[in-house]
Motif scaffolding. Structure first.
Motif, mmCIF file in Angstrom:
data_model
loop_
_atom_site.group_PDB
_atom_site.id
_atom_site.type_symbol
_atom_site.label_atom_id
_atom_site.label_comp_id
_atom_site.label_asym_id
_atom_site.label_seq_id
_atom_site.Cartn_x
_atom_site.Cartn_y
_atom_site.Cartn_z
ATOM 1 N N GLN A 153 -8.667 15.619 16.096
ATOM 2 C CA GLN A 153 -8.033 15.486 14.447
ATOM 3 C C GLN A 153 -6.683 16.412 14.561
ATOM 4 O O GLN A 153 -5.865 16.268 13.721
ATOM 5 N N HIS B 20 2.770 9.430 9.383
ATOM 6 C CA HIS B 20 2.310 8.430 8.762
ATOM 7 C C HIS B 20 1.073 7.815 9.574
ATOM 8 O O HIS B 20 0.952 7.830 10.631
ATOM 9 N N GLU B 21 0.022 7.501 8.995
ATOM 10 C CA GLU B 21 -1.063 6.994 9.505
ATOM 11 C C GLU B 21 -1.329 5.487 8.808
ATOM 12 O O GLU B 21 -1.346 5.181 7.609
ATOM 13 N N ILE C 168 1.408 14.060 13.212
ATOM 14 C CA ILE C 168 1.665 12.750 12.636
ATOM 15 C C ILE C 168 2.101 12.782 11.177
ATOM 16 O O ILE C 168 1.929 13.491 10.424
ATOM 17 N N ARG D 236 -3.410 14.719 14.535
ATOM 18 C CA ARG D 236 -3.061 14.024 13.322
ATOM 19 C C ARG D 236 -2.588 15.134 12.328
ATOM 20 O O ARG D 236 -1.696 14.943 11.570
ATOM 21 N N TYR E 69 0.690 6.939 13.376
ATOM 22 C CA TYR E 69 -0.695 7.017 14.169
ATOM 23 C C TYR E 69 -1.355 5.620 13.722
ATOM 24 O O TYR E 69 -1.620 5.332 12.504
ATOM 25 N N GLY F 7 -6.126 4.495 8.126
ATOM 26 C CA GLY F 7 -4.965 4.707 7.522
ATOM 27 C C GLY F 7 -4.439 3.743 6.328
ATOM 28 O O GLY F 7 -5.380 3.002 5.957
ATOM 29 N N THR G 275 -4.448 3.586 13.010
ATOM 30 C CA THR G 275 -5.874 3.850 12.742
ATOM 31 C C THR G 275 -6.284 3.246 11.788
ATOM 32 O O THR G 275 -5.706 2.924 10.501
ATOM 33 N N SER H 162 -3.070 1.364 8.971
ATOM 34 C CA SER H 162 -4.052 0.585 9.411
ATOM 35 C C SER H 162 -3.509 -0.868 9.183
ATOM 36 O O SER H 162 -2.563 -1.149 8.356
#
Ligand code: ADE
Length: 224
Positions: free
Chosen positions: A119, A128-129, A126, A122, A85, A90, A87, A131
């Protein structure tokens, strides 16, 4: 490698995959990229994918149902090694993470939009998050394109010269040394002599030295 990208606005993410290295990698059969429009997985007549946040507040939230439908359809067809995801909260993407993800076989990349996703998406799906930096984009699409570019170029065979990715900045923990091409003298601005000497070991030593100096100067944090 197979990459499935889920988005509410898949149009805005497709063009980076239609040229240069990301296209070459697909043409060579080294990576397959599929785009999935979340609106194709809605059950209501208005193709609604988002709704107001419980508890109030600004912005809309992507609903769990269409996301779950899309992810379930993909998972029914094959196993996935990662469901990522995009984000801003992350883990910040770096070369080490790109290296690890480039070794996986099948991945899903979910792009957030508006205020983000419910949420429970997630919590439930999910793995892995990620950024791409400490700033907020309007959606995860551009971030997903950045992530995909960083991993696709690492897949063996994608870059013409196999050593190319190995000499990238960050690949050995250092920034890359400067590069020059013809002419050797541009209005009196000369290329460092060592590079035209033909002495490969000395050139390599010069490059290593330059990489270290540049890293010390520009990104000392990488050395600690
Ligand atoms: N979505 C919005 N901002 C983002 C960021 N900085 N990284 C990844 N996904 C995002």
């Amino acid at each position: 490698m197979r990459i499935d990208i889920i988005s509410v606005v898949p149009d805005i993410i497709q063009s980076p995959f239609e040229g240069s290295i990301m296209k070459r990698a697909q043409d060579a059969g080294l990576v397959e990229v599929y785009f999935h429009n979340l609106r194709d997985y809605t059950t209501n007549n208005y193709k609604q994918v988002d709704d107001y946040p419980y508890g109030g507040g600004a912005g809309m939230v992507l609903m769990i149902a269409p996301i779950e439908k899309c992810i379930s359809a993909l998972k029914a067809a094959r196993d996935y090694d990662a469901i990522i995801y995009m984000t801003p909260d992350g883990e910040v993407l770096n070369q080490g993470t790109a290296n690890k993800i480039s070794l996986l076989k099948n991945i899903i990349v979910l792009c957030g939009h508006y205020k983000g996703v419910d949420q429970r998406v997630r919590d439930l799906f999910i793995t892995h998050e990620i950024s791409i930096g400490d700033y907020v984009l309007s959606g995860g699409e551009l971030a997903a394109a950045v992530l995909c570019d960083s991993i696709i170029r690492l897949i063996p065979g994608v870059l013409g010269n196999e050593t190319s990715a190995l000499t990238d900045s960050f690949q050995d923990g250092l920034l890359a040394p400067p590069v020059y091409t013809r002419p050797a003298d541009y209005n009196g601005h000369k290329v460092p002599e060592i590079l035209t000497s033909g002495n490969t070991p000395k050139i390599e030593a010069w490059r290593e030295d330059q990489a270290l100096e540049i890293t010390k100067k520009k990104r000392p944090d990488l050395l600690t």
